[in-house]
Design an enzyme around this catalytic site. Sequence first.
Site, PDB file in Angstrom:
ATOM      1  N   GLY A 172       0.828  -1.207   0.000  1.00 51.34           N
ATOM      2  CA  GLY A 172       0.000   0.000   0.000  1.00 51.34           C
ATOM      3  C   GLY A 172       0.857   1.249   0.000  1.00 51.34           C
ATOM      4  N   CYS A 173       0.248   2.363  -0.337  1.00 50.92           N
ATOM      5  CA  CYS A 173       1.008   3.612  -0.478  1.00 50.92           C
ATOM      6  C   CYS A 173       1.469   4.152   0.874  1.00 50.92           C
ATOM      7  CB  CYS A 173       0.185   4.654  -1.225  1.00 50.92           C
ATOM      8  SG  CYS A 173      -1.485   4.894  -0.598  1.00 50.92           S
TER       9      CYS A 173
END
Lengths: 324, 324, 324, 324
Positions: free
Chosen positions: C133-134
């Site tokens: 995920g970012c």
Amino acid sequence: MTNIKAGIIGGAGFTGGETLRILLHHPQVEIKFVHSRSNAGNKLYAVHADLLGETELTFTEHLHYEEVDVVILCLGHGESRVFLQNNPVPEPVKIIDLSHDFRLAENAGNFVYGLPELQRKRIKEAKAIANPGCFATCIQLGLLPLAKAGQLQEEIHISAITGSTGAGQKLQKTTGFTWRNNNISTYKAFTHQHLHEIKQSLASLQGEFQQEINFIPYRGNFTRGILASIYLNCPLSEEEVVHLYQEYYQEHPFTHVSSQPVDLKQVVNTNKCFIHVQKQGNKVLITSAIDNLAKGASGQAIQNMNLLFGLEETAGLLWKPAAF
Amino acid sequence: MTNIKAGIIGGAGFTGGETLRILLHHPQVEIKFVHSRSNAGNKLYAVHADLLGETELTFTEHLHYEEVDVVILCLGHGESRVFLQNNPVPEPVKIIDLSHDFRLAENAGNFVYGLPELQRKRIKEAKAIANPGCFATCIQLGLLPLAKAGQLQEEIHISAITGSTGAGQKLQKTTGFTWRNNNISTYKAFTHQHLHEIKQSLASLQGEFQQEINFIPYRGNFTRGILASIYLNCPLSEEEVVHLYQEYYQEHPFTHVSSQPVDLKQVVNTNKCFIHVQKQGNKVLITSAIDNLAKGASGQAIQNMNLLFGLEETAGLLWKPAAF
Amino acid sequence: MTNIKAGIIGGAGFTGGETLRILLHHPQVEIKFVHSRSNAGNKLYAVHADLLGETELTFTEHLHYEEVDVVILCLGHGESRVFLQNNPVPEPVKIIDLSHDFRLAENAGNFVYGLPELQRKRIKEAKAIANPGCFATCIQLGLLPLAKAGQLQEEIHISAITGSTGAGQKLQKTTGFTWRNNNISTYKAFTHQHLHEIKQSLASLQGEFQQEINFIPYRGNFTRGILASIYLNCPLSEEEVVHLYQEYYQEHPFTHVSSQPVDLKQVVNTNKCFIHVQKQGNKVLITSAIDNLAKGASGQAIQNMNLLFGLEETAGLLWKPAAF
Amino acid sequence: MTNIKAGIIGGAGFTGGETLRILLHHPQVEIKFVHSRSNAGNKLYAVHADLLGETELTFTEHLHYEEVDVVILCLGHGESRVFLQNNPVPEPVKIIDLSHDFRLAENAGNFVYGLPELQRKRIKEAKAIANPGCFATCIQLGLLPLAKAGQLQEEIHISAITGSTGAGQKLQKTTGFTWRNNNISTYKAFTHQHLHEIKQSLASLQGEFQQEINFIPYRGNFTRGILASIYLNCPLSEEEVVHLYQEYYQEHPFTHVSSQPVDLKQVVNTNKCFIHVQKQGNKVLITSAIDNLAKGASGQAIQNMNLLFGLEETAGLLWKPAAF
């Protein structure tokens, strides 16, 4: 002191919220009901969160026409006419409609076009007001003095940039943050619907007016405001044109002729229009700036309301500007 | 594979930084020196912080002309001419200048105006290039096909909006965040200095060209990019005009005719120009968009460099767009 | 030179578009198909307008698994698992999935968590990659060196701000321009779903890790990027911590330790992570910045692809930064 | 109706302008002079262009102390003390100072710290007011009820984001548009100067207070407002904490406890503070939002003025919010 009782129809949208923000601090107005089908029963601040602490009013689905002196319609274009057919407003209650449904003479019925700088006297005597469009207000205020002087003798060229609130509350690609942030684009070039009311007003001042108006609207990456650049050939000197504008607007409390160039934020969160005039060669260039939600919508609606009921024209409309 | 050796003069400014960002990833270029008086001795990433991890090069106050094939001048307007007088570039070294100092024929000397879509052949044979202005690039690309077809027969009307980087690195009120954020304004209406090079180019294609060009530049509240709207009366049909543009640009790798309306962010952080053409009544409307620092400055400079040295025109210029 | 053949699933979304922008310029990749049900038959540039002039590829509803070496899934969270069940990928084809569906060990199956700075070796040997995920990438890169040194001995405090593209393409109130422009807000305080993968990674380096992680995510009014501030008590000196980070990342081409404070735009439109470390009293403060769509999604996916196929880790990932 | 006569010192800066915007519409205040050395002789609207049409007042270099009841100093930090030494204010005239020069007890002299929610009674009886800092106001309002209840028993963690106007009018890199637009960064982590006044106030309510306050300030890419997230361990339930806040603020007209999450724009161009309280595990999280120029500076100054002179606390401070 007169105390006007007002009802708001369509209070959950952008112009509805703005109308509420204004009226809650208007010293001579009492809000009797705020109509919204989708939000009936909710507090106003459930939708307009900034109103927390200012009011405990709720939205209602009932139309208490009997309690009010005026209803202000903040509905979508095309919806006002239908709404009024289905929910006719009884005789003594006045109407201010923010949609485009009654702006053009051919569809206006007893509605008077509510641009005070064009026809304050007619507004004062009206029963129903068609509030002008936002681009239309900004552009007309930039042209009325020339029209009155019969100086619109050549093709007119306009570019104008509007904030995202002008597109209304409904989510769409061009009002999405990812698309619009740091972006710029045009739309409805030469064909924007406000051209009709602009031409109608200009013709009312300059009878023979039939010049072409070339209008390029831009979507700007800001939320509030419209800045318009308007130019045409004009034989008058800069001084003469400036004088025309100063004279035209000297009795109008919200429209000011600036000797300095204007930028958009000077009028944001005010009901003002700032106008700058310059001459370059044969061209006169007028820059006009308003807040699309204020002078371009809800602020002008309340200005019209003040006129309708004989209040001071500026009552409730002198706000602290946002400036930044 | 040819390996070009380049020196950058004025590497600490916006266009200097952008030129470095491009050349560091250009497969056929080696940066031999980056000149900056004020930053001599500092790492490039001390000024252009995003370059950390890409290079350990430092700024120098020395001009190693003997080591390079080309010098690229990223100096302020008026500074290039003085710099070259004080620091003459020896014979075989080519020059690309990003200032306006050599763009107009009367002052150009041996400099060739570097708009590849206008005169790629002359650029290829040049010794020195005057890189076009940003507005000038955007607007010319929107007009060249009509000029070539001799169709600029009436007054031209342009509004165009530029990002803050177009104003350069020096701090001033109108490039301050508090002033510019969410703001919009015009400047230099009808008198922008780029009009001279635009007229010069149009006249080179359409000999008798002497129409008035009315140009309203806007300061936009974004950092990168220019979007221009250009219109004039034109007897051709939309299909005919679109065809002119497609034909004109089919051999040019960076300028594309879009069948859909274009918005600014489609070209940000690319060397492209997107053009959209539509007809409305007698008016043809051309929308043209570029990144002012890329196709409007440093990207075009490298495109010219590629042409000067016989490289592929697109070498080092096909980047991942920013898009959002 | 190896030539990898790739298929993209879900190519019409933000991360799909970004994957395309990268792969179109990747020197060792050929895009064989771009799958999208809703856009089948349309050109890529009909959705990702900036790609005009770069490719004539169209979206397809067909899955040409037989033509590719790797499929990259750019689907919504929860959709990848279902898609792969309904459309199983045959044996030799590798998978890179950008959703959260396979990131946690308990659901991973044969998917390897694709954070090269954590486990490059395992990635190289994987058949399927769960792309991080970012927020998870930005925060892990800020903590891995301390975890490896066993220095996460106290509660961790994080605030981090993300751009609008992190919320995906679907229109909603908080990604509308009128709401988000000039606004700031928090969401999912202490409960953001990325905390699971962060804790999993930290525990893999520091076995006994079970400290509380307090994470306040903010919605920022920009489109791209994440900046995180991370702090905790730590007995090491600033020099010692900086040394840990430099050592940890010296073999990793995209993560750089800056001696100067970092700001978000230094990494926008790059695959880099910039990290700054400082000590204040007992607290060590790590600032970490990435582009959420690049190192936080599509860029890292291609970094993983490069590792999967034995390419240079940076192949196709050294772009011109946007910088401004 | 009391009519207060006010003089403004330093009227050309951001807080000076904001003070003017407020006082021009304050029903019980008359502005007698606006002092500015650099702008003496100019109209107010030559500097604060939005004031065109609202006043014809000019800046003066003369200090007409004899004409006023109160002087409001809108000078830079460190300048107020020097100014008052060189230009002593005679006995009956009250002083409101917006700088940090008199906020801390050790330097306060007869200045009273002007946070009405902390000590309204002392303010009413004061002769001179030290107006709180912007971050300090936002954070204290987020903590006062817990301090009063003696519940600040553990380390406190704060991240807060401020708009560009907080940095004042002087141009610098981090307030330049090109740098700040779409950017985010931290500064003065753990060491922001407002921590001193925050600790002083908390200790005045919770005698033994000596917890560490960890404060990460962020520069946000907007012009107005501060949003702060504040958390600490707390044994009380969410209901109990919410009750503390509601009780504490029920007699304070500008600080409101929202049952819904708050975002920054809800308070922009208002004198309000919105507070939201939630509990997650052992942590209580308080979100607090103000407009840094209003409740964080000039609005609070006028709130203090109202208290000093026995006016309604909200007089002149109920504005139309900007909202968008």
